[in-house]
Scaffold this motif. Structure first.
Motif, PDB file in Angstrom:
ATOM      1  N   SER A 193       0.833  -1.199   0.000  1.00  0.00           N
ATOM      2  CA  SER A 193       0.000   0.000   0.000  1.00  0.00           C
ATOM      3  C   SER A 193       0.869   1.251   0.000  1.00  0.00           C
ATOM      4  N   THR A 194       0.363   2.317  -0.625  1.00  0.00           N
ATOM      5  CA  THR A 194       1.088   3.589  -0.688  1.00  0.00           C
ATOM      6  C   THR A 194       0.150   4.730  -0.302  1.00  0.00           C
ATOM      7  N   ALA A 195       0.737   5.851   0.080  1.00  0.00           N
ATOM      8  CA  ALA A 195      -0.056   7.023   0.431  1.00  0.00           C
ATOM      9  C   ALA A 195       0.779   8.278   0.256  1.00  0.00           C
ATOM     10  N   LEU A 196       0.088   9.355  -0.061  1.00  0.00           N
ATOM     11  CA  LEU A 196       0.696  10.684  -0.059  1.00  0.00           C
ATOM     12  C   LEU A 196       0.457  11.311   1.297  1.00  0.00           C
ATOM     13  N   ILE A 197       1.517  11.796   1.934  1.00  0.00           N
ATOM     14  CA  ILE A 197       1.387  12.559   3.178  1.00  0.00           C
ATOM     15  C   ILE A 197       1.586  14.025   2.805  1.00  0.00           C
TER      16      ILE A 197
END
Length: 319
Positions: A193-197
């Motif tokens: 999983s990936t995310a932009l912070i």
């Protein structure tokens, strides 16, 4: 959360000094820093030594192999829960690791990325280049934007991966020509999983003049086609836009020699685009000078990327 910061360096000791100074000001300090000198002629060892008493820092010198494999070299020696990659021309705001730690505790993901911004002390040219690379009026609007289309792909100037991601993927497969794009794709296709912070931004210097910026974006254009050798379906319509823009510029400026009326007609959207960039960049930076430079930077960005993209595409189709 314990972080390992991996910073590959090639002949940029002054940039390393500024980056390390910014790390000394972090409000969250549970991290180590690994400097990987990638066969530089201008060593930053004396710079690193200045921070021995201020940071948990280690310095490594190795033969030149490119930034992708230099990051792998750092991953192999890192001890953290997350491996964080910065470019050497970044300055890290004091809240960065506090922001990342809080986010990962509340929203655990395997890999994350953050946007980049222009520091108030950057030169007008650097601010204009930053505008070109982050503005919604250029292809830079897809970087660090939560509203971008599709799954977020972290980029290596500001990204973090869990140690499990490295253990399963083996890190970077290529060392130049789009190595961060290839790695991001492989992370996602491996099921992580990936995310932009959004608030985990860095101040990214990039290049200090338009000639250097042109060369960098020309390389980026070539890199996108290079990635298609591994993932043919990852070249989307949006990646063709700078090339189409470049071809449009060539066509536009060839018109006066044979069709003045069509030239006048096409001048309207062309001038409107310039005016929109000028207004938006001037307003955002509170400076008409930066607005004018931003017009130059956006055109440099699009044409350089477009030329590199077309050149590499032509080379690929001939093989």
């Amino acid at each position: 959360m314990y972080f390992s910061i991996i910073i590959p360096v090639y002949n940029r000791p002054q940039e390393v000094d500024e980056l390390l100074e910014s790390l000394c000001k972090q409000s969250y300090t549970n991290f180590e820093t690994l400097i990987i000198e990638d066969g530089s002629d201008k060593s930053c060892k004396n710079i690193v030594d200045k921070y021995i008493d201020r940071l948990n820092i280690r310095y490594y010198y190795k033969e030149n192999s490119g930034q992708g494999f230099s990051r792998n070299y750092g991953f192999e020696r890192a001890e953290g829960d997350y491996f964080v990659v910065f470019d050497s021309d970044c300055i890290i705001p004091p809240h960065y690791f506090e922001t990342v730690n809080r986010f990962l505790l509340e929203h655990p993901v395997d890999a994350y990325g953050g946007p980049d911004r222009a520091h108030p002390d950057f030169t007008p040219v650097q601010k204009a280049i930053s505008y070109a690379m982050t503005s919604p009026l250029s292809t830079g609007g897809t970087r660090g934007n939560k509203k971008h289309v599709g799954i977020f792909h972290p980029r290596s100037f500001n990204m973090g991966i869990s140690c499990e991601v490295y253990e399963q993927t083996g890190g970077y497969r290529i060392t130049r020509m789009g190595e961060d794009i290839e790695f991001s794709i492989r992370i996602i296709e491996s099921g992580f999983s990936t995310a932009l912070i959004e608030n985990a931004f860095v101040y990214h210097k990039r290049r200090s003049n338009m000639i250097q910026f042109f060369k960098q974006l020309h390389f980026f254009g070539r890199a996108r086609i290079n990635i298609s050798r591994f993932y043919p379906n990852k070249v989307k319509f949006i990646h063709f836009l700078p090339a189409l823009f470049t071809l449009g510029i060539i066509f536009f400026f060839s018109l006066p020699f044979w069709n003045l009326s069509l030239f006048k007609l096409l001048s309207v959207p062309f001038l409107a685009f310039i005016a929109l960039i000028l207004f938006h960049a001037s307003y955002k930076n509170k400076s008409l000078n930066i607005g004018i430079l931003s017009v130059v930077a956006v055109f440099t960005q699009l044409t350089a990327y477009g030329i590199g993209f077309l050149q590499e595409l032509w080379t690929k189709t001939r093989k």
